[in-house]
Scaffold this motif. Structure first.
Motif, PDB file in Angstrom:
ATOM      1  N   ALA A  71       0.772  -1.117  -0.045  1.00  9.49           N
ATOM      2  CA  ALA A  71       0.035   0.006   0.014  1.00  9.49           C
ATOM      3  C   ALA A  71       0.921   1.048   0.028  1.00  9.49           C
ATOM      4  O   ALA A  71       0.596   2.088  -0.765  1.00  9.49           O
ATOM      5  N   VAL A  72       1.880   1.358   0.895  1.00 13.16           N
ATOM      6  CA  VAL A  72       2.800   2.488   0.856  1.00 13.16           C
ATOM      7  C   VAL A  72       3.492   2.774  -0.491  1.00 13.16           C
ATOM      8  O   VAL A  72       3.578   3.725  -1.085  1.00 13.16           O
ATOM      9  N   PHE A  73       3.912   1.529  -1.113  1.00 14.60           N
ATOM     10  CA  PHE A  73       4.649   1.644  -2.359  1.00 14.60           C
ATOM     11  C   PHE A  73       3.594   2.283  -3.413  1.00 14.60           C
ATOM     12  O   PHE A  73       4.074   3.184  -4.148  1.00 14.60           O
ATOM     13  N   LEU A  74       2.460   1.729  -3.592  1.00 15.54           N
ATOM     14  CA  LEU A  74       1.320   1.954  -4.255  1.00 15.54           C
ATOM     15  C   LEU A  74       1.081   3.732  -3.916  1.00 15.54           C
ATOM     16  O   LEU A  74       0.877   4.536  -5.066  1.00 15.54           O
ATOM     17  N   TRP A  75       1.103   4.172  -2.994  1.00 12.27           N
ATOM     18  CA  TRP A  75       0.770   5.431  -2.447  1.00 12.27           C
ATOM     19  C   TRP A  75       1.823   6.319  -2.968  1.00 12.27           C
ATOM     20  O   TRP A  75       1.874   7.326  -3.548  1.00 12.27           O
ATOM     21  N   ASN A  76       3.265   6.068  -2.667  1.00 10.14           N
ATOM     22  CA  ASN A  76       4.222   6.732  -3.225  1.00 10.14           C
ATOM     23  C   ASN A  76       4.338   6.908  -4.690  1.00 10.14           C
ATOM     24  O   ASN A  76       4.341   7.788  -5.422  1.00 10.14           O
ATOM     25  N   ALA A  77       3.915   5.849  -5.241  1.00 13.07           N
ATOM     26  CA  ALA A  77       3.759   6.033  -6.813  1.00 13.07           C
ATOM     27  C   ALA A  77       2.629   6.750  -7.271  1.00 13.07           C
ATOM     28  O   ALA A  77       2.745   7.624  -8.279  1.00 13.07           O
ATOM     29  N   GLY A  78       1.369   6.839  -6.694  1.00 13.73           N
ATOM     30  CA  GLY A  78       0.440   7.558  -6.922  1.00 13.73           C
ATOM     31  C   GLY A  78       0.905   9.205  -6.648  1.00 13.73           C
ATOM     32  O   GLY A  78       0.062   9.738  -7.479  1.00 13.73           O
ATOM     33  N   VAL A  79       1.472   9.385  -5.552  1.00 15.94           N
ATOM     34  CA  VAL A  79       2.005  10.662  -5.455  1.00 15.94           C
ATOM     35  C   VAL A  79       2.568  11.297  -6.256  1.00 15.94           C
ATOM     36  O   VAL A  79       2.485  12.589  -7.021  1.00 15.94           O
ATOM     37  N   LYS A  80       3.569  10.513  -6.852  1.00 16.96           N
ATOM     38  CA  LYS A  80       4.429  10.884  -7.996  1.00 16.96           C
ATOM     39  C   LYS A  80       3.478  11.080  -9.356  1.00 16.96           C
ATOM     40  O   LYS A  80       3.683  12.079 -10.205  1.00 16.96           O
ATOM     41  N   ARG A  81       2.496  10.425  -9.492  1.00 13.16           N
ATOM     42  CA  ARG A  81       1.349  10.683 -10.624  1.00 13.16           C
ATOM     43  C   ARG A  81       0.591  12.019 -10.531  1.00 13.16           C
ATOM     44  O   ARG A  81       0.138  12.357 -11.348  1.00 13.16           O
ATOM     45  N   TYR A  82       0.480  12.350  -9.146  1.00  8.62           N
ATOM     46  CA  TYR A  82      -0.674  13.283  -8.742  1.00  8.62           C
ATOM     47  C   TYR A  82      -0.291  14.659  -9.447  1.00  8.62           C
ATOM     48  O   TYR A  82       0.939  14.991  -9.339  1.00  8.62           O
ATOM     49  N   ARG A  83      -1.148  15.322 -10.192  1.00  5.74           N
ATOM     50  CA  ARG A  83      -0.724  16.529 -10.804  1.00  5.74           C
ATOM     51  C   ARG A  83      -1.409  17.907 -10.461  1.00  5.74           C
ATOM     52  O   ARG A  83      -1.450  19.020 -10.796  1.00  5.74           O
ATOM     53  N   GLY A  84      -2.324  17.617  -9.226  1.00  2.87           N
ATOM     54  CA  GLY A  84      -2.948  18.601  -8.735  1.00  2.87           C
ATOM     55  C   GLY A  84      -4.349  18.847  -9.062  1.00  2.87           C
ATOM     56  O   GLY A  84      -4.834  18.021  -9.803  1.00  2.87           O
ATOM     57  N   ALA A  85      -5.141  19.499  -8.338  1.00  4.77           N
ATOM     58  CA  ALA A  85      -6.776  19.639  -8.560  1.00  4.77           C
ATOM     59  C   ALA A  85      -7.105  20.299  -9.906  1.00  4.77           C
ATOM     60  O   ALA A  85      -8.148  20.034 -10.325  1.00  4.77           O
ATOM     61  N   GLY A  86      -6.340  21.338 -10.004  1.00  2.97           N
ATOM     62  CA  GLY A  86      -6.650  22.033 -11.265  1.00  2.97           C
ATOM     63  C   GLY A  86      -7.736  22.993 -11.183  1.00  2.97           C
ATOM     64  O   GLY A  86      -8.044  23.370 -10.170  1.00  2.97           O
TER      65      GLY A  86
END
Length: 261
Positions: free
Chosen positions: A245-260
């Motif tokens: 879960a932590v690995f997926l979270w860290n990968a997801g945070v890198k993918r995150y681009r903001g709310a826009g």
């Protein structure tokens, strides 16, 4: 030590806030007791029509249910992220979280902390004591340590599954109803695993391992030797799923681009 200090500071502020609204705290406690009472009534109604459920007695199932409540209470107190998608992604609060010098997951866990949920664990322990007395179970001094390890393992299983589900929001920011559905599925872990068919048993053991929250660790204390191997896998499964879960979270945070906008 920095994270430990931050944790206790958050906890202190949370307690101060809750003590300002003592009536709300009492209402939440009563509501939780009523919810657990409904589940207990369901079990009693089932055993009003039969003496055994696939070889399990009423008191054994009560013990499993009581045990289940303890790791579930720990999870509810520290991993209350059921509304992550709505609050942090759709509303854009994740942007605020990422501007602070603390790991984003740790920060969200602290923000969503609900220590009053630990009261559900007290209810679970009371149910376990009652069932143990009825079953004449014998415990050893080291069983307290085993109990703590199993509880933490079960809580990490829950945390791992639901944090992993929350990370879906980093790839799809649309509103999702998967969390409530998964909460309903997780309730299967409070009943003996062998009352289900083989496919569901496989799912609840290796894919969505909610059986490690209730029935498998309880089997150790109930003396069900055929389940001992699974019981001692509880902390291992908890760590594995939490690390994933932590690995997926860290990968997801890198993918995150903001709310826009």
């Amino acid at each position: 030590m920095f994270y430990v200090s931050v944790f206790f500071q958050y906890m202190a502020q949370y307690i101060k806030t809750k003590l300002q609204y003592r009536t709300d705290l009492i209402v939440e406690f009563v509501s939780d007791l009523m919810f657990q009472a409904v589940n207990l009534i369901f079990i009693l109604v089932v055993f009003g029509h039969t003496q055994l459920l696939h070889g399990w007695t009423r008191d054994e199932i009560l013990f499993i249910y009581g045990f289940f409540l303890v790791p579930y209470a720990v999870f509810g107190a520290f991993f209350n992220i059921w509304d992550f998608n709505e609050r942090y992604i759709v509303r854009g609060e994740m942007d605020r979280v990422l501007t602070r010098p603390v790991h984003s997951l740790f920060q969200i866990i602290l923000e969503r902390m609900e220590l009053e949920s630990l009261l559900g664990g007290v209810t679970g322990i009371i149910i376990m004591i009652y069932a143990s007395a009825r079953l004449h179970l014998v415990f050893h001094w080291y069983d307290v340590l085993v109990f703590i390890v199993f509880v933490l393992g079960g809580a990490l299983v829950y945390a791992g599954v639901f944090i992993s589900l929350a990370t879906i929001s980093f790839w799809s920011d649309a509103r999702s109803s998967i969390m409530p559905m998964m909460y309903n599925i997780s309730n299967y872990g409070r009943y003996p695993i062998d009352i289900y068919n083989r496919f569901i048993r496989y799912i609840l053991t290796w894919i969505l391992p909610f059986a490690f929250v209730g029935v498998y660790p309880s089997a150790y204390f109930l003396g069900k030797t055929e389940w001992y191997g699974y019981a001692f896998l509880t902390p291992v499964m908890g760590l594995i799923f939490f690390i994933i879960a932590v690995f997926l979270w860290n990968a997801g945070v890198k993918r995150y681009r903001g709310a826009g906008n």
